[in-house]
Design a protein around this motif. Sequence first.
Motif, mmCIF file in Angstrom:
data_model
loop_
_atom_site.group_PDB
_atom_site.id
_atom_site.type_symbol
_atom_site.label_atom_id
_atom_site.label_comp_id
_atom_site.label_asym_id
_atom_site.label_seq_id
_atom_site.Cartn_x
_atom_site.Cartn_y
_atom_site.Cartn_z
ATOM 1 N N UNK A 129 0.808 -1.215 0.000
ATOM 2 C CA UNK A 129 0.000 0.000 0.000
ATOM 3 C C UNK A 129 0.839 1.262 0.000
ATOM 4 N N UNK A 130 2.159 1.122 0.118
ATOM 5 C CA UNK A 130 3.046 2.276 0.083
ATOM 6 C C UNK A 130 3.984 2.215 -1.125
ATOM 7 N N UNK B 209 0.441 1.183 -6.002
ATOM 8 C CA UNK B 209 -0.685 1.744 -5.256
ATOM 9 C C UNK B 209 -0.739 3.265 -5.415
ATOM 10 N N UNK B 210 0.433 3.901 -5.440
ATOM 11 C CA UNK B 210 0.462 5.356 -5.616
ATOM 12 C C UNK B 210 -0.156 5.736 -6.963
ATOM 13 N N UNK C 276 -2.371 11.572 -3.872
ATOM 14 C CA UNK C 276 -2.418 10.583 -2.793
ATOM 15 C C UNK C 276 -1.297 10.775 -1.786
ATOM 16 N N UNK C 277 -1.624 10.539 -0.523
ATOM 17 C CA UNK C 277 -0.626 10.567 0.552
ATOM 18 C C UNK C 277 -0.547 9.158 1.135
ATOM 19 N N UNK C 278 0.608 8.523 1.005
ATOM 20 C CA UNK C 278 0.744 7.120 1.412
ATOM 21 C C UNK C 278 1.435 6.942 2.756
ATOM 22 N N UNK C 279 2.247 7.916 3.151
ATOM 23 C CA UNK C 279 3.064 7.735 4.349
ATOM 24 C C UNK C 279 2.578 8.624 5.499
#
Length: 416
Positions: free
Chosen positions: A141-142, A146-147, A338-341
Amino acid sequence: MTNSLDACEEAGILPEIGVEIQQLAEDHFIITSKDNGPGIPEKYIGKALGKMLAGTKFHRYIQQRGQQVIGASGCVMFSYLTTGKPARAISCSDGVRREYELTIDLKKNEPIVKKLSEQPTEEHGLTVISEYKELKYEKSNKGPFEYLRRTALANPHATITLKEPDGTNSVFPRSIDKNPPRPFEIKPHPLGIGPHDLLEFCQRYSKDHRRVSSLLQEVFSRVSANKVAELRALVPDVDFDKNPAQLTWPEAEKIVNSFKQVKWISPSMDALVPIGKDQIEISFKNIFSPEYLVVTERSPKVYRGGIPFMVEAAIAYGGGVAAAGKKGEIMRFANRVPMLFDTSGCAITETVKSVEWARYNLKDFEEEPIVVLVNFVSVYVPYTSAGKLAIAVEDDIVDEIKFAVMEAARGIHRYI
């Protein structure tokens, strides 16, 4: 990615963006990113890709994907730091194809540009090829897949392709054939700035305005001569007729504090451009094909008293969501990015998890086949850091996120 989307939209081009990741060794990769945008003119190539904090996005009150201006140049810098090799850029602009090598003089923060070739072309777009070490590729997911999937979800007008190190090709085709409306810049509102911001504006516009009073009326929204008179009365020890460049920090602080004692008309709200309810529905069905989907869009509000923003939320349940292995997943976006972290430190995550999901017949949120999307839209996103990984917790923002998510959750509850 965000630069490519912005460039295509500004040029009126439907974005087509391709990313290829080649693995040379365990922690050694070559990444190629290519778009069909207008390309970068020769005189701007160094500034755009080889100079940190050199963009035009600082202190612009306009909805935009990037605000810190370190992304592209940061990649060039990290490539050089980990491999000692320059990045390559191929820009097709104004009928000419130019190829460059780029590095950054880290001490001077200046681009080092070497032109390798130049020839006529009918193509347009930008290709950047950079090599990295000390990286790890993950299908999680990171990870890049996914991004890009989430980027496609929030930007249904773009076609995005990814070639992974194992040769897997993924295509996220556009689901609408029209670029979103272009946001426009608005003047900052007095209640949305701090002393540092005021001093920055004074330094920047001191050549255009000889007095602080005239600068306030021309640079900021909702400031009239009568409002300046009110401010003068509130802080009589501040000289509003002095040159803005001579304004001191204590004086700026007094002016900003006086802003809070004056009644102001709210800032303009029509500069905000959300993804849109219809576009989110089309995009979700195109990428996930959920069993049921509810999308909500809140009306614009302000935070910190003077910064316009709005929140849109969507909840997708079952169907393709379950097939993709998604359980209790929160997809966070700021102006479609998108923000993944830094998940736990984000206002979106904290707010979604604070919802009493059992009230909506979702007894164990973490195990339910559900995806919650939240997109925060604003002319100024209050990120927690320069990395743009999370949104700061602001009471007004938290309230709107919660209202949007709860409204969507009621729709899911009725369906279940």
